[in-house]
Design a protein around this motif. Structure first.
Motif, PDB file in Angstrom:
ATOM      1  N   SER A  81      16.243  39.637  31.056  1.00  0.00           N
ATOM      2  CA  SER A  81      16.570  40.833  30.277  1.00  0.00           C
ATOM      3  C   SER A  81      17.737  40.635  29.322  1.00  0.00           C
ATOM      4  N   GLY A 108      19.298  44.473  27.575  1.00  0.00           N
ATOM      5  CA  GLY A 108      18.547  44.695  28.810  1.00  0.00           C
ATOM      6  C   GLY A 108      18.956  45.931  29.568  1.00  0.00           C
ATOM      7  N   PHE A 152      11.593  47.453  33.542  1.00  0.00           N
ATOM      8  CA  PHE A 152      11.531  45.993  33.479  1.00  0.00           C
ATOM      9  C   PHE A 152      10.657  45.421  34.590  1.00  0.00           C
TER      10      PHE A 152
END
Length: 398
Positions: free
Chosen positions: A228, A236, A312
């Protein structure tokens, strides 16, 4: 072989001394609030499985003074663990940014130091301090090998389709603009622990490192395939003071319509955002306390934080074409029961189902907190960057 590991931050030095190949440290410690009022040192020695702790309060002006204090604790007094600096065979340094130059532990030479210096602008809070500690350690431990272990090294296996940005090729070839990723030492360590526990070298793992800095990494067969954090550690997930993902148009808008300078924008996104900006504190413990008192901003901060992680997880489940296990690690990941539960909530379609009782029973050692019938294991794995650095140094020297 005595290997001293130095993990330096902008105002701190964490250290551990290992007599390799033992996995247990001889001693460990923390120099905190360097250059700030209220500096202190916590030093612990582990003779015969016991723990003897020493705490000192003293103003520590810089990292050089901090390392001198560490040497004194290692070599002087009743609980000295070395007779002299010459007893240290190697000093392992955590260096945050290695660019594309380094994919593993590296003996520090003048050329390596030049490369670290070139990357100051990409990790301005860390690389200059890492460099300073290398120079001080060279003077403090003159007979020891100095070795750098880079946070970016583990992510050098990310494929080009994942590390390139969709901008003209010249910005990559001439300026090195690409995804580098960070927290690699931690992600490498915890994923290896998980692979050993699973007994499955060919595995699909999502490692979630949640501390003051936060990152999430997709790991296939022990290798990072996406992460990320990007060109720098701002991207991220939402973090303690960093914003994480944000539309670049916001930056253009603030520059054009509010007259923000680049320095002001850097301060805003790196030091004034994240949990601090939304919830009022950069410390998750404070946010939980404020949320418990009914503060709406703190409640929102918790929701944003968990939502980003869930998003994510979904993306990396697609990248990996499935998941064998997810890992929670670092300060928040290891200690925040409620956040682990919030992240795993409503992910049963992926096979992620948390066991509430197991989740509450974590006591500092690797633990599976998933439901017995779940297809994805949920592991809490305590990270140990210092041991991972020592182990990489030991392998390099042997």
């Amino acid at each position: 072989m005595n290997i001293l590991v130095i993990n330096s931050g902008s105002s701190s030095i964490k250290y551990q001394l290992f007599k390799m190949p033992s996995t247990q440290p001889v001693c460990s410690g923390l120099v905190e609030r360097i250059g700030i009022e209220g500096s202190f040192i916590k030093h612990s020695v582990f003779p015969a499985g016991e723990k003897l702790s020493i705490e000192k309060d003293a103003f520590i002006s810089g990292h050089g003074e901090g390392l001198k204090q560490v040497l004194a604790l290692l070599s002087e007094g009743l609980h000295a663990v070395i007779a002299s600096p010459g007893d240290i065979a190697a000093v392992g340094h955590r260096v945050v940014h290695g660019g594309e130059h380094f994919s593993g532990a590296t003996l520090i030479t003048d050329q390596v130091k030049k490369q670290i210096k070139k990357l100051f602008s990409l990790a301005p809070l860390h690389n200059p301090v890492n460099y300073k500690c290398i120079e001080v350690a060279e003077q403090t431990f003159p007979s020891a090998k100095q070795i750098a272990v880079f946070d970016t090294a583990f992510h050098q296996t990310i494929p080009e389709a994942a590390y390139r940005y969709a901008i003209p090729e010249q910005y990559y070839s001439e300026h090195g603009i690409r995804v580098y990723g960070f927290h690699g030492t931690s992600h490498k360590y915890v994923s290896e622990q998980a692979i050993n526990w699973l007994g499955k070298p060919h595995s699909k793992i999502i490692s979630i490192h949640l501390g003051n800095g936060c990152s999430i990494t997709a790991i296939k067969d022990g290798k990072s395939i996406d992460t990320s954090m990007g060109f720098g550690p701002l991207n991220g997930l939402m973090m303690g003071t960093r914003s994480g993902d944000i539309d670049p148009s916001v930056i253009f808008h603030l520059m054009e319509h509010s007259g923000y300078t680049l320095e002001q924008l850097s301060t805003l996104l790196n030091k004034q955002s994240g949990l601090l900006g939304v919830g009022g504190s950069s410390d998750m413990r404070d946010i939980n306390k404020l949320a418990g008192e009914g503060k709406d901003k703190a409640k929102l901060a918790l929701k944003l934080y968990a939502y980003r992680i869930k998003k994510f997880i979904g993306a990396y489940a697609a990248s990996l074409n499935g998941i064998d296990t997810i890992i929670f690690t670092a300060g928040v990941g290891e200690n925040d029961v409620e956040m682990r539960a919030a992240v795993c909530d409503e992910l049963d379609y992926l096979g992620i189902k948390i066991d509430k009782d197991k989740n509450k029973s974590y006591q500092g050692e690797l633990l599976d907190i998933g439901m017995d019938d779940a297809s994805v294991r949920i592991l809490v794995v305590p990270t140990n960057e210092e041991y991972e650095i020592a182990n990489q140094c030991f392998k390099l020297l042997n």
